[in-house]
Design an enzyme around this catalytic site. Structure first.
Site, PDB file in Angstrom:
ATOM      1  NE  ARG A 211      48.340  36.247  51.005  1.00  0.00           N
ATOM      2  CZ  ARG A 211      47.207  35.537  50.964  1.00  0.00           C
ATOM      3  NH1 ARG A 211      46.492  35.376  52.072  1.00  0.00           N
ATOM      4  NH2 ARG A 211      46.798  34.989  49.843  1.00  0.00           N
TER       5      ARG A 211
ATOM      6  CE  LYS B 180      69.950  43.368  51.781  1.00  0.00           C
ATOM      7  NZ  LYS B 180      71.273  43.367  51.109  1.00  0.00           N
TER       8      LYS B 180
ATOM      9  CD  GLU C  74      79.295  41.442  56.310  1.00  0.00           C
ATOM     10  OE1 GLU C  74      79.204  42.665  56.111  1.00  0.00           O
ATOM     11  OE2 GLU C  74      78.938  40.588  55.474  1.00  0.00           O
TER      12      GLU C  74
ATOM     13  CE  LYS D  46      72.072  45.701  57.411  1.00  0.00           C
ATOM     14  NZ  LYS D  46      72.366  44.298  57.771  1.00  0.00           N
TER      15      LYS D  46
ATOM     16  CD  GLU E 224      70.847  45.846  48.615  1.00  0.00           C
ATOM     17  OE1 GLU E 224      71.258  45.343  47.573  1.00  0.00           O
ATOM     18  OE2 GLU E 224      70.907  45.293  49.725  1.00  0.00           O
TER      19      GLU E 224
ATOM     20  NE  ARG F  54      69.571  46.904  53.739  1.00  0.00           N
ATOM     21  CZ  ARG F  54      68.638  46.240  54.410  1.00  0.00           C
ATOM     22  NH1 ARG F  54      67.382  46.673  54.420  1.00  0.00           N
ATOM     23  NH2 ARG F  54      68.936  45.150  55.087  1.00  0.00           N
TER      24      ARG F  54
ATOM     25  CG  ASN G  14      75.128  44.691  48.890  1.00  0.00           C
ATOM     26  OD1 ASN G  14      74.919  43.696  49.570  1.00  0.00           O
ATOM     27  ND2 ASN G  14      74.139  45.454  48.435  1.00  0.00           N
TER      28      ASN G  14
ATOM     29  CG  HIS H 243      78.528  41.593  50.569  1.00  0.00           C
ATOM     30  ND1 HIS H 243      79.333  42.442  51.302  1.00  0.00           N
ATOM     31  CD2 HIS H 243      77.817  40.882  51.484  1.00  0.00           C
ATOM     32  CE1 HIS H 243      79.113  42.260  52.600  1.00  0.00           C
ATOM     33  NE2 HIS H 243      78.200  41.320  52.734  1.00  0.00           N
TER      34      HIS H 243
ATOM     35  CG  HIS I 112      77.010  37.334  47.685  1.00  0.00           C
ATOM     36  ND1 HIS I 112      75.974  38.237  47.606  1.00  0.00           N
ATOM     37  CD2 HIS I 112      77.189  37.108  49.017  1.00  0.00           C
ATOM     38  CE1 HIS I 112      75.530  38.529  48.825  1.00  0.00           C
ATOM     39  NE2 HIS I 112      76.267  37.861  49.686  1.00  0.00           N
TER      40      HIS I 112
ATOM     41  CG  HIS J 257      78.827  36.051  54.281  1.00  0.00           C
ATOM     42  ND1 HIS J 257      78.525  36.180  52.945  1.00  0.00           N
ATOM     43  CD2 HIS J 257      78.586  37.271  54.840  1.00  0.00           C
ATOM     44  CE1 HIS J 257      78.108  37.403  52.694  1.00  0.00           C
ATOM     45  NE2 HIS J 257      78.138  38.090  53.836  1.00  0.00           N
TER      46      HIS J 257
END
Length: 365
Positions: free
Chosen positions: A125, A147, A189, A231, A241, A245, A249, A252, A256, A269
């Site tokens: 955990r 993330k 990025e 960031k 997010e 936030r 993206n 993206h 993606h 990417h």
């Protein structure tokens, strides 16, 4: 040891963390980790390429501080962000008696950071995590903000958790070993931050692109520091997010989708995100949110850095469209788009006509 430090203050974390940026930090990783970790046992997750280049340096640095190090070396590439390699990591940790008082070090690019981060987030955990990113893309983006994820055949990063590190250590010097393609992909990025937040930063990137490709440490250091500042401030305001936030993206949604339809084998990417940013800029212009000709300026800065502006592998626009809906930002079957009002000013928009989306996707062929 000369370095700069950016503090990240997450309201939900009782202990906040620092992003340490400098040169030669890898040789001092042990002491920088000792500042935030009082245990002895560390699992270093890395890939075959990074281990071949820097594995011995990292091991020596950690052992010099008295740490007991177990390495977990994975194959390079997006395919390693999988359930198989996740569970293999768990097995190694169990076999070596890892407990909640131990630490995972993510030593590599974005794939390593995501996988190792999710390992740390889910083992017992949650155990300690330090990110040591070795690619430009991971230094300016994925190592900061918490993330962590693995991929699912239906889409990228569909299985994951928000899990903040205890420290991020960024050695600018390791970028000299990056292939130019990796450097270009990372710059996508970086450019993203300028396009959504700061037109002056876009101008700086336009004026200094030649310095980036000769690995000028002063320019790269400034670029990394500026990107991490953007960031960090966004993550502080919106860790999970739920609001602002989502601006990060930009590019993206389409990016993606391109990665998924090509099986995560074709695009870096940043390359997919670059095409996605062109698409988002054209969509902004098509909706009359961005002045005519501004989308061409977005394409121009990406072209300077050698990034692709259109589909590279014969992608079917209809398949790209369908795959958009596997994106994590879809709500009530509606896509969330990050668009531009100006270069340097991004915003979130949900109600975009499907016909216009398809026209833009067709135009990226």
């Amino acid at each position: 040891m000369d370095f700069k430090s950016i503090e990240v203050n997450i309201p939900s974390k009782t202990v906040n963390y620092s992003i340490i940026i400098g040169q030669g930090l890898m040789e001092n990783a042990g002491s920088l980790i000792k500042d935030v970790y009082r245990g002895r046992k560390i699992m270093v997750v890395t890939d075959e390429n990074v281990d071949g280049l820097y594995g011995d340096i990292m091991l020596k640095s950690l052992e010099k501080e008295g740490f007991v190090v177990i390495k977990y070396i994975i194959p390079p590439g997006e395919k390693s962000k999988s359930n198989y390699y996740l569970h293999k990591g768990y097995d190694i940790m169990v076999e070596n008696g890892f407990g909640r008082d131990h630490l995972v070090v993510a030593f590599g690019g974005g794939v390593v950071g995501d996988l190792a981060g999710y390992l740390a987030a889910t083992y017992m955990r949650g155990i300690g995590l330090v990110q040591i990113p070795t690619t430009l893309l991971s230094q300016v983006d994925s190592s900061v903000g918490g993330k962590t994820a693995i991929n699912h055949p239906a889409g990228k990063n569909l299985i994951g958790a928000f899990y903040q590190p205890d420290r991020v250590i960024i050695d600018v010097g390791v970028l000299k070993s990056l292939e130019k393609r990796e450097l270009r992909a990372g710059m996508a990025e970086v450019i993203k931050y300028g396009l959504i937040f700061d037109s002056d930063f876009v101008d700086y990137l336009r004026n200094n692109y030649q310095e980036v490709f000769v690995y000028n440490p002063r320019v790269l250091g400034r670029i990394i520091e500026q990107s991490c500042n953007y960031k960090a401030r966004i993550v502080e305001e919106d860790q999970k997010e739920k609001g602002i936030r989502a601006l990060l993206n930009f590019g993206h949604t389409i990016g993606h989708s391109l990665e998924a339809v090509t099986g995560y084998r074709k695009y870096k990417h940043g390359e997919a995100v670059a095409i996605g940013m062109v698409g988002a800029a054209r969509l902004s212009e098509r909706l009359e949110l961005l002045q005519e000709g501004e989308a061409d300026k977005v394409a121009e800065i990406l072209r300077l850095y050698g990034l692709p502006l259109s589909y590279q592998y014969g992608e079917d626009p209809e398949m790209v469209y369908k795959t958009l809906f596997y994106d994590k930002k879809v709500k009530d079957n509606k896509l969330t788009w990050i668009l531009l009002k100006n270069i340097g000013k991004g915003f979130i928009k949900n109600d975009v006509n499907d016909n216009i989306i398809n026209e833009v996707l067709e135009g990226l062929k």
